[in-house]
Motif scaffolding. Structure first.
Motif, short mmCIF file in Angstrom:
data_model
loop_
_atom_site.label_atom_id
_atom_site.label_comp_id
_atom_site.label_asym_id
_atom_site.label_seq_id
_atom_site.Cartn_x
_atom_site.Cartn_y
_atom_site.Cartn_z
N SER A 5 8.84 4.85 7.43
CA SER A 5 8.43 6.27 6.68
C SER A 5 7.96 5.76 5.13
O SER A 5 8.64 5.21 4.71
N PRO A 6 7.19 7.01 4.62
CA PRO A 6 6.93 6.76 3.08
C PRO A 6 8.05 6.98 2.25
O PRO A 6 9.02 7.70 2.62
N TYR A 7 7.93 6.28 1.03
CA TYR A 7 9.01 6.18 0.00
C TYR A 7 8.88 7.31 -1.19
O TYR A 7 9.65 7.30 -2.21
N TRP A 8 7.65 8.30 -0.88
CA TRP A 8 7.54 9.07 -2.02
C TRP A 8 8.54 9.82 -2.56
O TRP A 8 8.49 10.15 -3.88
N ASP A 9 9.44 10.32 -1.96
CA ASP A 9 10.43 11.19 -2.49
C ASP A 9 11.70 10.43 -3.27
O ASP A 9 12.02 11.30 -4.28
N PHE A 52 10.80 6.69 -4.42
CA PHE A 52 10.31 5.52 -5.01
C PHE A 52 8.91 5.60 -5.09
O PHE A 52 8.00 5.92 -4.16
N SER A 53 8.30 5.13 -6.34
CA SER A 53 6.78 5.15 -6.73
C SER A 53 6.53 4.18 -7.72
O SER A 53 7.10 4.65 -8.69
N SER A 54 6.06 3.20 -7.48
CA SER A 54 5.51 2.34 -8.77
C SER A 54 4.61 2.78 -9.57
O SER A 54 4.55 2.39 -10.67
N LYS A 55 3.79 3.79 -9.24
CA LYS A 55 2.88 4.26 -10.08
C LYS A 55 3.53 5.35 -10.86
O LYS A 55 3.30 5.45 -12.11
N GLU A 56 4.40 6.22 -10.44
CA GLU A 56 5.04 7.08 -11.11
C GLU A 56 6.46 6.40 -11.97
O GLU A 56 6.87 7.37 -12.61
N LYS A 57 6.49 5.40 -11.79
CA LYS A 57 7.81 4.63 -12.11
C LYS A 57 8.96 5.25 -11.74
O LYS A 57 9.73 5.74 -12.65
N LYS A 58 9.21 5.64 -10.44
CA LYS A 58 10.28 6.66 -9.95
C LYS A 58 11.02 5.36 -9.07
O LYS A 58 10.50 5.08 -8.35
N PHE A 59 12.38 5.57 -9.25
CA PHE A 59 13.34 4.76 -8.36
C PHE A 59 14.54 5.36 -8.22
O PHE A 59 15.41 5.29 -8.98
N THR A 60 14.91 6.15 -7.28
CA THR A 60 16.33 7.14 -7.43
C THR A 60 16.87 6.78 -5.88
O THR A 60 15.98 6.21 -4.85
N PRO A 61 18.08 7.05 -5.77
CA PRO A 61 18.62 6.97 -4.45
C PRO A 61 17.95 7.99 -3.46
O PRO A 61 17.22 8.81 -3.78
N GLY A 62 17.86 7.57 -2.12
CA GLY A 62 17.04 8.19 -1.21
C GLY A 62 17.25 7.75 0.23
O GLY A 62 18.15 7.06 0.65
N MET A 63 16.37 8.01 1.23
CA MET A 63 16.48 7.63 2.45
C MET A 63 15.16 7.64 3.02
O MET A 63 14.13 8.38 2.78
N PHE A 64 15.12 6.58 4.06
CA PHE A 64 13.68 6.32 4.84
C PHE A 64 14.25 6.04 6.39
O PHE A 64 15.40 5.50 6.66
N THR A 65 13.02 6.25 7.20
CA THR A 65 13.20 6.16 8.54
C THR A 65 12.22 4.81 9.01
O THR A 65 11.44 4.79 8.45
N ILE A 66 13.07 4.15 10.01
CA ILE A 66 12.19 3.22 10.67
C ILE A 66 11.97 3.34 12.04
O ILE A 66 13.02 3.60 12.69
N ARG A 67 10.93 3.49 12.54
CA ARG A 67 10.78 3.78 14.00
C ARG A 67 10.09 2.47 14.80
O ARG A 67 9.10 2.08 14.31
N VAL A 68 10.70 2.17 15.53
CA VAL A 68 10.20 0.99 16.52
C VAL A 68 9.56 1.65 17.66
O VAL A 68 10.02 2.34 18.48
N LEU A 69 8.18 1.39 17.95
CA LEU A 69 7.44 2.05 19.12
C LEU A 69 7.48 0.84 20.11
O LEU A 69 7.86 -0.19 19.95
N ASN A 88 0.75 -1.32 -0.26
CA ASN A 88 -0.16 0.20 -0.04
C ASN A 88 0.79 1.23 -0.03
O ASN A 88 1.76 1.57 0.81
N GLN A 89 0.69 1.92 -0.98
CA GLN A 89 1.55 3.25 -1.20
C GLN A 89 0.68 4.55 -1.14
O GLN A 89 0.96 5.63 -1.74
N SER A 90 -0.38 4.47 -0.33
CA SER A 90 -1.47 5.58 -0.24
C SER A 90 -1.10 6.46 0.75
O SER A 90 0.15 6.03 1.45
N ARG A 91 -1.81 7.33 1.16
CA ARG A 91 -1.12 8.40 2.18
C ARG A 91 -1.56 7.90 3.53
O ARG A 91 -1.33 8.56 4.45
N SER A 92 -2.29 6.89 3.75
CA SER A 92 -2.49 6.36 5.10
C SER A 92 -2.20 4.73 5.04
O SER A 92 -1.68 4.26 4.26
N MET A 93 -2.67 4.10 6.07
CA MET A 93 -2.74 2.52 5.99
C MET A 93 -4.04 1.89 5.65
O MET A 93 -5.14 2.57 5.86
#
Length: 349
Positions: A257-261, A263-280, A228-233
């Motif tokens: 965190s989202p990959y929008w910046d 990666f996007s399978s809809k926009e066919k975008k895949f570039t270097p980037g960064m994401f964050t993982i938070r363990v609650l 799911n790549q929407s704005r929510s879950m």
């Protein structure tokens, strides 16, 4: 009548035709001495177009080799498909190479270490940086259940950065039939569930609840059930929460965190980037019963959605999340720096 005619005599035109159709040297003649057969006389260029064809084929080959490079650097869509294809090839290749080694040990959760080790280099190959926050929450010796949002195949790179020891994911059963990939996953102890057969899935959950306590395992589950790549879950499926309640083990929400910046399978975008993982912090299930599962599911989902929204809007390290009171646990509401509990039910772990 016995006099030989000269080679250039117009009375012998057949020699010229013979040389032309057989592509013989200009000096060759059926009646010429052998020592002259390989010698060319000064004459106009041969009309045979083989040289031109060779040049054309060489140019075509160079174009064929250069075109993918040009497309890769100038077409984001072509670059996206190349990277996705390489990702899949890497996974299949590593699974194929790894399978004979893990087969020696047999099906064992310890094989997950090798499976994670061959996936980690992908972040360097793609230029992706991963930041992990709150990993210290997972430093428990007891069994527990991890629930995580599911966006894309890139979640695999994030999972191997966080996954604790003796932890196995729960995956869809279709993965089991994907050749060496399915075999490597099975040998690593991954639990497979048939999403089309509810009764069978419930049995697997019940068996897993007994196994994680007996063998001190941790289980990683994507409760959304699909990417799911929407704005929510998406709404959470309750299997993970039934498992935690049956086993009476805590739940650790993990938010990627989202990959929008980048990666996007809809926009066919895949570039270097960064994401964050938070363990609650963990959410206890002690004292809860199956009737509390629907409320538990919604409570955990709301917590994760709030964190996901905050990470989307402001990816800062010092975000604070209020954890609400859960049903039947007697827990007090605190921030994610600490999760205090008051066991009012009188039960023990």
């Amino acid at each position: 009548m016995g006099q030989l005619l000269p080679w250039t005599s117009p009375e012998r035109p057949h020699t010229t035709l013979l040389n032309h159709y057989l592509h013989l040297p200009c000096s060759w003649h059926p009646y010429s001495p052998p020592q002259l057969w390989g010698r060319r006389l000064s004459s106009p260029a041969s009309p045979h177009p083989s040289g031109t064809m060779d040049v054309a084929l060489l140019h075509g080959l160079l174009l064929l080799l250069t075109l993918p490079v040009l497309l890769y650097w100038h077409s984001a869509t072509f670059r996206y498909f190349c990277k996705v294809t390489f990702f899949n090839i890497w996974v299949v290749t590593m699974a194929t190479l790894l399978s004979p080694f893990v087969a020696i040990r047999g099906r064992c959760v310890e094989n997950m270490k090798l499976l994670c080790a061959v996936i980690r280099p992908l972040k360097h190959l793609y230029g992706i940086k991963i930041e992990v926050l709150g990993a210290e929450h997972l430093n428990l010796k007891e069994p527990y259940v991890i629930v995580c949002n599911h966006q894309a195949s890139l979640d695999l790179m994030g999972m191997v950065e966080v996954i604790p020891k003796r932890c196995v994911p729960i995956a869809k059963k279709e993965l089991l039939y994907m050749g060496t990939v399915g075999w490597a996953c099975w040998l690593s102890g991954i639990i497979f569930i048939d999403r089309q057969r509810t009764g069978e899935a419930i049995d697997v959950i019940s068996q897993t609840a007994k196994t994680i306590r007996r063998e001190n395992l941790r289980v990683w589950i994507f409760p959304e059930g699909t990417r799911n790549q929407s704005r929510s879950m998406l709404p959470f499926k309750r299997g993970a929460f039934h498992l935690a309640v049956q086993a009476q083990v805590p739940i650790f929400p993990v938010v990627i965190s989202p990959y929008w910046d980048f990666f996007s399978s809809k926009e066919k975008k895949f570039t270097p980037g960064m994401f964050t993982i938070r363990v609650l912090p963990k959410i206890e299930t002690r004292g809860l019963s199956p009737k509390d599962v629907p409320e538990l599911t919604e409570t955990v989902r709301n917590i994760m959605v709030d964190v996901f929204s905050e990470m989307s809007a402001n990816p800062c390290r010092d975000q604070r999340v209020d954890l609400p009171l859960l049903p039947g646990t007697g827990a007090t509401t605190r921030t994610d720096s600490m999760w205090h509990e008051e066991d009012t039910t009188g039960t023990t772990d």
